[in-house]
Scaffold this motif. Structure first.
Motif, mmCIF file in Angstrom:
data_model
loop_
_atom_site.group_PDB
_atom_site.id
_atom_site.type_symbol
_atom_site.label_atom_id
_atom_site.label_comp_id
_atom_site.label_asym_id
_atom_site.label_seq_id
_atom_site.Cartn_x
_atom_site.Cartn_y
_atom_site.Cartn_z
ATOM 1 N N HIS A 4 19.490 9.569 -1.084
ATOM 2 C CA HIS A 4 19.098 8.616 -0.041
ATOM 3 C C HIS A 4 19.819 8.877 1.263
ATOM 4 O O HIS A 4 19.481 8.322 2.292
ATOM 5 C CB HIS A 4 19.383 7.189 -0.507
ATOM 6 C CG HIS A 4 18.453 6.749 -1.591
ATOM 7 N ND1 HIS A 4 18.759 5.776 -2.496
ATOM 8 C CD2 HIS A 4 17.219 7.181 -1.914
ATOM 9 C CE1 HIS A 4 17.764 5.610 -3.330
ATOM 10 N NE2 HIS A 4 16.815 6.451 -3.008
ATOM 11 N N VAL A 10 13.660 12.319 4.757
ATOM 12 C CA VAL A 10 12.796 13.441 5.144
ATOM 13 C C VAL A 10 11.502 12.930 5.765
ATOM 14 O O VAL A 10 10.870 12.020 5.240
ATOM 15 C CB VAL A 10 12.439 14.312 3.921
ATOM 16 C CG1 VAL A 10 11.678 15.544 4.360
ATOM 17 C CG2 VAL A 10 13.689 14.709 3.160
ATOM 18 N N SER A 57 2.581 12.978 4.080
ATOM 19 C CA SER A 57 2.839 12.606 2.686
ATOM 20 C C SER A 57 2.933 11.105 2.471
ATOM 21 O O SER A 57 3.822 10.620 1.785
ATOM 22 C CB SER A 57 4.129 13.252 2.186
ATOM 23 O OG SER A 57 3.979 14.619 2.184
ATOM 24 N N LEU A 58 2.009 10.385 3.062
ATOM 25 C CA LEU A 58 1.930 8.954 2.753
ATOM 26 C C LEU A 58 1.129 8.797 1.480
ATOM 27 O O LEU A 58 0.311 9.646 1.138
ATOM 28 C CB LEU A 58 1.256 8.215 3.901
ATOM 29 C CG LEU A 58 1.977 8.310 5.234
ATOM 30 C CD1 LEU A 58 1.174 7.622 6.308
ATOM 31 C CD2 LEU A 58 3.357 7.705 5.133
ATOM 32 N N LEU A 59 1.356 7.684 0.793
ATOM 33 C CA LEU A 59 0.591 7.447 -0.416
ATOM 34 C C LEU A 59 -0.689 6.712 -0.032
ATOM 35 O O LEU A 59 -0.632 5.575 0.437
ATOM 36 C CB LEU A 59 1.425 6.624 -1.397
ATOM 37 C CG LEU A 59 2.770 7.305 -1.699
ATOM 38 C CD1 LEU A 59 3.642 6.417 -2.564
ATOM 39 C CD2 LEU A 59 2.562 8.643 -2.362
ATOM 40 N N PRO A 60 -1.837 7.342 -0.204
ATOM 41 C CA PRO A 60 -3.075 6.802 0.349
ATOM 42 C C PRO A 60 -3.524 5.493 -0.283
ATOM 43 O O PRO A 60 -4.361 4.796 0.278
ATOM 44 C CB PRO A 60 -4.098 7.914 0.098
ATOM 45 C CG PRO A 60 -3.495 8.798 -0.913
ATOM 46 C CD PRO A 60 -2.015 8.657 -0.819
ATOM 47 N N TRP A 61 -2.980 5.171 -1.480
ATOM 48 C CA TRP A 61 -3.415 3.920 -2.118
ATOM 49 C C TRP A 61 -2.556 2.742 -1.689
ATOM 50 O O TRP A 61 -2.798 1.627 -2.108
ATOM 51 C CB TRP A 61 -3.397 4.065 -3.639
ATOM 52 C CG TRP A 61 -2.168 4.713 -4.152
ATOM 53 C CD1 TRP A 61 -1.009 4.100 -4.509
ATOM 54 C CD2 TRP A 61 -1.955 6.100 -4.358
ATOM 55 N NE1 TRP A 61 -0.089 5.023 -4.910
ATOM 56 C CE2 TRP A 61 -0.636 6.261 -4.844
ATOM 57 C CE3 TRP A 61 -2.750 7.247 -4.191
ATOM 58 C CZ2 TRP A 61 -0.097 7.506 -5.149
ATOM 59 C CZ3 TRP A 61 -2.199 8.474 -4.498
ATOM 60 C CH2 TRP A 61 -0.897 8.597 -4.968
ATOM 61 N N PHE A 62 -1.541 2.994 -0.869
ATOM 62 C CA PHE A 62 -0.707 1.909 -0.366
ATOM 63 C C PHE A 62 -0.994 1.656 1.106
ATOM 64 O O PHE A 62 -1.377 2.567 1.833
ATOM 65 C CB PHE A 62 0.775 2.266 -0.517
ATOM 66 C CG PHE A 62 1.301 2.148 -1.909
ATOM 67 C CD1 PHE A 62 0.745 1.261 -2.819
ATOM 68 C CD2 PHE A 62 2.367 2.926 -2.324
ATOM 69 C CE1 PHE A 62 1.242 1.156 -4.102
ATOM 70 C CE2 PHE A 62 2.859 2.823 -3.616
ATOM 71 C CZ PHE A 62 2.300 1.938 -4.504
ATOM 72 N N LEU A 107 8.092 0.532 -0.339
ATOM 73 C CA LEU A 107 8.447 1.312 -1.527
ATOM 74 C C LEU A 107 9.809 1.973 -1.330
ATOM 75 O O LEU A 107 10.667 1.969 -2.224
ATOM 76 C CB LEU A 107 7.371 2.376 -1.782
ATOM 77 C CG LEU A 107 7.544 3.236 -3.028
ATOM 78 C CD1 LEU A 107 7.336 2.409 -4.277
ATOM 79 C CD2 LEU A 107 6.574 4.402 -3.016
ATOM 80 N N ALA A 108 10.011 2.523 -0.129
ATOM 81 C CA ALA A 108 11.283 3.177 0.176
ATOM 82 C C ALA A 108 12.414 2.152 0.231
ATOM 83 O O ALA A 108 13.492 2.372 -0.323
ATOM 84 C CB ALA A 108 11.172 3.919 1.500
ATOM 85 N N ASN A 136 12.613 -0.765 -1.234
ATOM 86 C CA ASN A 136 12.889 -1.231 -2.592
ATOM 87 C C ASN A 136 13.790 -0.273 -3.342
ATOM 88 O O ASN A 136 14.644 -0.683 -4.118
ATOM 89 C CB ASN A 136 11.575 -1.350 -3.380
ATOM 90 C CG ASN A 136 10.965 -2.715 -3.201
ATOM 91 O OD1 ASN A 136 11.689 -3.679 -3.007
ATOM 92 N ND2 ASN A 136 9.662 -2.788 -3.248
ATOM 93 N N GLU A 137 13.554 1.009 -3.137
ATOM 94 C CA GLU A 137 14.328 2.015 -3.846
ATOM 95 C C GLU A 137 15.747 2.077 -3.313
ATOM 96 O O GLU A 137 16.705 2.219 -4.053
ATOM 97 C CB GLU A 137 13.678 3.392 -3.667
ATOM 98 C CG GLU A 137 12.844 3.891 -4.771
ATOM 99 C CD GLU A 137 13.098 3.271 -6.128
ATOM 100 O OE1 GLU A 137 12.320 2.375 -6.484
ATOM 101 O OE2 GLU A 137 14.051 3.662 -6.819
ATOM 102 N N ARG A 154 9.267 5.186 7.327
ATOM 103 C CA ARG A 154 9.675 5.215 5.922
ATOM 104 C C ARG A 154 11.024 5.925 5.767
ATOM 105 O O ARG A 154 11.900 5.466 5.032
ATOM 106 C CB ARG A 154 8.613 5.937 5.085
ATOM 107 C CG ARG A 154 8.967 5.991 3.620
ATOM 108 C CD ARG A 154 7.858 6.588 2.796
ATOM 109 N NE ARG A 154 7.611 7.977 3.157
ATOM 110 C CZ ARG A 154 6.588 8.683 2.674
ATOM 111 N NH1 ARG A 154 5.728 8.131 1.865
ATOM 112 N NH2 ARG A 154 6.420 9.926 3.041
ATOM 113 N N MET A 166 15.261 3.832 5.151
ATOM 114 C CA MET A 166 16.237 4.055 4.095
ATOM 115 C C MET A 166 17.634 4.237 4.661
ATOM 116 O O MET A 166 18.568 4.500 3.916
ATOM 117 C CB MET A 166 15.838 5.271 3.274
ATOM 118 C CG MET A 166 14.528 5.077 2.561
ATOM 119 S SD MET A 166 14.064 6.473 1.577
ATOM 120 C CE MET A 166 14.945 6.129 0.074
#
Lengths: 339, 293
Positions: free
Chosen positions: B76, B80, B86-91, B99-100, B102-103, B149, B153
């Protein structure tokens, strides 16, 4: 209004309705007529030609059950089957009405009287048989999915497990339902010995046979999808340091859903195809049994009735496929790739 | 002590006859709070370099130290921004950033996470697109989500792999400015990989060219001693800018020419007389390159 109609056309798979809707809203009339000719006119001519060839060709062949039925006879039998269904329903209603009246009378005489409620025991109509078939295929499909999805995901995630299972998958995949059926029958008869009638034995046998034949498509597609998730997404998972479970549910599965649904769609199609054969031999009271009974019955209408079943199977198969396509569109992020 | 150190790092792909050495003997040292740009031709191994620093790839030889500890995997501490977003297309935009968050901060309360997520989306001016999916966004907007994103972090170091190369010139300009603004605010260490010398000069404190692959390595460093904030239009008249720019381009061009002469000895071309249109085409191509580097 127009938008709703257009949406309806594409959802039901009746793309040919679109130019009609546009035509009625007065949009580029000549263009729409051309479109209608292409999507409706040409197929219609083909269908009429097919019916004519069938009509005249059928007359040339005499079987032991009489002439091969033409389209007119098949249509007649369709109506007859529907009439039988309606008749049977009326009889059932009358039976229950009589029973209720009898019981009411009994109770009026003596409030503590023993009342018997009996189910109507008429033979299942054609429509009942269709629903039995649908129930069976969905049961089989459910079993297949419950087995194929987890195994497919595990295969996709671990190369070693894939290597271990792949030979077996490849060997069992092409086996015909007719070969599975006797084995399934023997095993189910040995294991499922209760006789409380919650589920018919023939129903279970047909359903399991259907699942044995249909689970492979889902399994292979899921495994392929999971193992070939876009590397960019995997890199994201690595950079964010997602836990394995989170990686599976937030990244791998959503990325794989389109392929999983392609697999499910093929599975349901195969299941429906296989079902008729399974029901025929397992004597599950669905469309398969209907075909078999008519064949054994050997009356002059039998062939026409079997042909009704052929069309029913075809049309229901098509509807199931459309439902799967719509579900697939609903869950996948890239809606353009689905035909 | 330097924040990031690379000692004799080499990396290649493939086996036996098909093996190509991509990077050879990379030595690099980055101080905390520094903005470094690495420029190079496409295909010279820039992405491989950033993947190794982020921990997605490990070097074949040499070592990468972050705060003196060897880099063994992703962390973390190093955010990058990928070249292709590189996004997640379903979000949605929000979910991608959340998501980031939360992690990174699993112990935070829901409200804190929510505020944090929204703050970074606001920072890249995407609040109106909060609930849109990547497919509904333009390239520039997607890249901003990607930046948000990474920043959300709170990494100690931000790695950017040609983040703006797929964008049109105008969007590129605004995003460059946005990234610089964010960087100036909290002076995070940033490593930018780019194929655009101007972009490097505008944004970085230091530019290091990467020679062409295979066996690419880092060239001499060029310090950019231009006062911040730098203005793109004013920069054009800045003598220091012109000089640095020319130096770097000269270096890159020389290197390109070197590679070309090397290459002609490798291939034996059939003896065909080149026809005129081909010649002009090649010439035009060279001019194109001039503009880029």
């Amino acid at each position: 209004m127009k938008a709703i109609a257009l949406k309806l056309c594409s959802v039901t798979g009746m793309k040919w309705g679109i130019p009609f809707v546009k035509l009625f809203s007065g949009e580029e009339v000549l263009e729409q007529l051309k479109e209608i000719w292409g999507t409706v006119g040409i197929p219609l001519i083909a269908i009429v030609t097919f019916l004519l060839i069938w009509h005249f060709g059928a007359k040339q062949i005499d079987t032991s059950l009489g002439q091969v039925p033409g389209p007119a006879m098949v249509w007649e039998q369709t109506k007859a089957l529907w009439a039988e269904h309606v008749d049977e329903r009326i009889k059932a209603d009358e039976f229950y009405a009589r029973q209720d009246a009898r019981n009411a009378a009994k109770l009026a005489k003596n409030p503590n009287a023993n009342i018997r409620v009996v189910d109507y025991t008429g033979k299942p109509t054609y429509i009942d048989q269709i629903f039995t078939s649908l129930k069976t295929v969905f049961m089989g499909f459910l079993i297949a999915s419950l087995i194929a999805l987890p195994i497919g995901i595990i295969c996709g995630l671990s190369k070693k497990i894939m290597q271990a299972l792949n030979p077996m998958i490849q060997v069992f995949k092409p086996v015909s339902p007719l070969a599975w059926l006797p084995i399934v029958t023997m095993i189910v008869s040995a294991v499922y010995v209760t006789n409380d009638g919650w589920l018919e034995k023939s129903f279970i046998i047909s359903a399991i046979t259907v699942s044995l034949c249909s689970l492979w498509a889902t399994l292979i597609n899921t495994a392929l999808g999971v193992s070939s998730v876009n590397e960019d997404y995997i890199n994201v998972a690595k950079v964010l340091q997602l836990s394995p479970t989170k990686k599976t549910f937030k990244i791998v599965l959503p990325a794989t859903l389109p392929l999983i649904f392609t697999g499910l769609r093929i599975s349901l199609g195969v299941g429906w195809m296989v079902l008729i054969a399974a029901e025929m031999l397992a004597q599950n009271p669905g469309l398969g049994k209907f075909v078999w009974d008519e064949f054994q019955n050997g009356s002059s209408q039998s062939l026409a009735r079997i042909m009704v079943a052929v069309f029913t199977v075809g049309i229901i198969g098509f509807i199931l496929d459309r439902i799967m396509v719509e579900l697939q569109k609903l869950v996948s992020f890239d809606k353009k790739t689905i035909a | 002590m330097a924040l990031l150190e690379l000692h004799n790092v080499s990396k290649g792909f493939g086996e036996g006859k098909y093996r190509t050495e991509v990077l050879k003997n990379i030595n690099l040292s980055m101080e905390e709070g520094e903005f470094l740009a690495i420029v190079g031709f496409t295909g010279s191994g820039k992405t491989t370099l950033i993947k190794m620093i982020s921990g997605l790839l490990s070097p074949d030889e040499g070592e990468i130290l972050f705060r003196g500890n060897p880099v063994t995997g992703t962390s973390h501490e190093r955010g990058v921004v990928f070249q292709n977003y590189s996004l997640l297309p379903w979000f949605t935009v929000y979910e991608n950033v959340a998501l980031a968050v939360n992690e990174r901060y699993p112990d935070w309360t829901k409200e804190t996470k929510d505020i944090h997520t929204r703050k970074y989306i606001e920072m890249v001016n995407l609040t109106p697109a909060l609930n849109k999916r990547p497919a509904e966004l333009s390239g520039g907007m997607r890249q901003r989500v990607s930046v948000a994103r990474a920043l959300a972090m709170n990494p100690e170091m931000l790695l950017m792999d040609e983040p703006l190369s797929a964008l049109d010139a105008l969007t590129r300009g605004t995003l460059q400015q946005e990234i610089i603004n964010i960087w100036t605010k909290d002076k995070r260490t940033a490593l930018l990989i780019t194929n655009d010398v101007d972009e490097g000069i505008l944004m970085a404190d230091r530019i290091i060219p990467l020679t062409t692959g295979p066996n690419a390595t880092l060239g001499p460093e060029f310090r950019i001693d231009i006062e911040r904030p730098r203005d793109k239009t004013e920069l054009n008249d800045n003598e220091e800018y012109k000089k640095t720019r020319n130096d770097i381009i000269e270096y890159l061009m020389d290197m390109g020419a070197e590679v070309k002469t090397k290459k002609t000895t490798n291939y034996r071309l059939p003896e065909l007389k080149p026809i005129m249109p081909g010649k002009t085409f090649r010439k035009r191509k060279e001019e194109d390159k001039l503009k880029y580097f």
